[in-house]
Design an enzyme around this catalytic site. Sequence first.
Site, PDB file in Angstrom:
ATOM      1  N   ALA A  60      12.782 -97.005  90.446  1.00 40.89           N
ATOM      2  CA  ALA A  60      12.390 -95.978  91.101  1.00 40.89           C
ATOM      3  C   ALA A  60      10.690 -96.122  90.555  1.00 40.89           C
ATOM      4  O   ALA A  60      10.169 -97.221  90.232  1.00 40.89           O
ATOM      5  CB  ALA A  60      12.416 -95.378  89.644  1.00 40.89           C
ATOM      6  N   ASN A  61       9.992 -95.394  91.286  1.00 43.76           N
ATOM      7  CA  ASN A  61       9.017 -95.048  91.044  1.00 43.76           C
ATOM      8  C   ASN A  61       8.197 -96.920  92.312  1.00 43.76           C
ATOM      9  O   ASN A  61       7.018 -96.722  92.022  1.00 43.76           O
ATOM     10  CB  ASN A  61       8.196 -94.731  91.380  1.00 43.76           C
ATOM     11  N   ARG A  62       8.777 -97.578  93.025  1.00 44.08           N
ATOM     12  CA  ARG A  62       8.136 -98.592  93.146  1.00 44.08           C
ATOM     13  C   ARG A  62       7.985 -99.469  92.252  1.00 44.08           C
ATOM     14  O   ARG A  62       7.691-100.819  92.506  1.00 44.08           O
ATOM     15  CB  ARG A  62       7.505 -98.892  94.613  1.00 44.08           C
ATOM     16  N   LEU A  63       8.431 -99.252  90.798  1.00 43.94           N
ATOM     17  CA  LEU A  63       8.822-100.082  90.338  1.00 43.94           C
ATOM     18  C   LEU A  63       9.422-101.233  89.587  1.00 43.94           C
ATOM     19  O   LEU A  63      10.781-100.908  88.799  1.00 43.94           O
ATOM     20  CB  LEU A  63       8.567 -99.386  88.290  1.00 43.94           C
TER      21      LEU A  63
END
Length: 204
Positions: free
Chosen positions: A179-182
């Site tokens: 999620a959120n490019r994490l």
Amino acid sequence: MAREAERSGIFAGEDPFAIARAWLAEAEAAEPNDPNAMALATVDADGLPNARMVLLKEIEPAAFVFYTNYGSAKAREIEQAGKAAFVMHWKSLRRQIRARGTVSREDGPQADAYYRSRSLPSRLGAWASRQSEPLAGRATLMAAVARIAALKGLDPDRPPFWGGYRIVPVEIEFWADGANRLHDRFRWTRADPAAPWSVTRLNP
């Protein structure tokens, strides 16, 4: 080796090839086409990179195997450098595997067995195609297939210029979308194929 607790779920395990096989098995149930497709990267004599899609045919206990024409551009570059890299990306799973290492030919009974497992048109096509060389038109190619069919019949042997390559990695990276490019990334490295693996979690 990183602690197992830090690599739970889809990243768990002490054998990267077992993890790769498990991910590929999941992809085979989820991807609509060619779940074993991988982007293979090589370099030419000038160090200029090349990349193309090929099909991974086997994950061995310590290597990845694919097949091609030994006269192709990819084969010439592999023979010159002795090294290659690849990435497999599965949109349905939001995962990818990257690997790089040394490459050697698979030019024996294993290659013969895989060649025999292909459909007859594919076997004839392997004989007819001068892979990566200029082609006047599709009619020329189909005429070559017809000539080979007449010459070789229903059970052609494996062409001497066609076979496998075995990539023995010194680095493998497993990546999963977050999620959120994490994203989650774990890189397995070793100094050479006989050395033990070291695992490091990487930033997204």
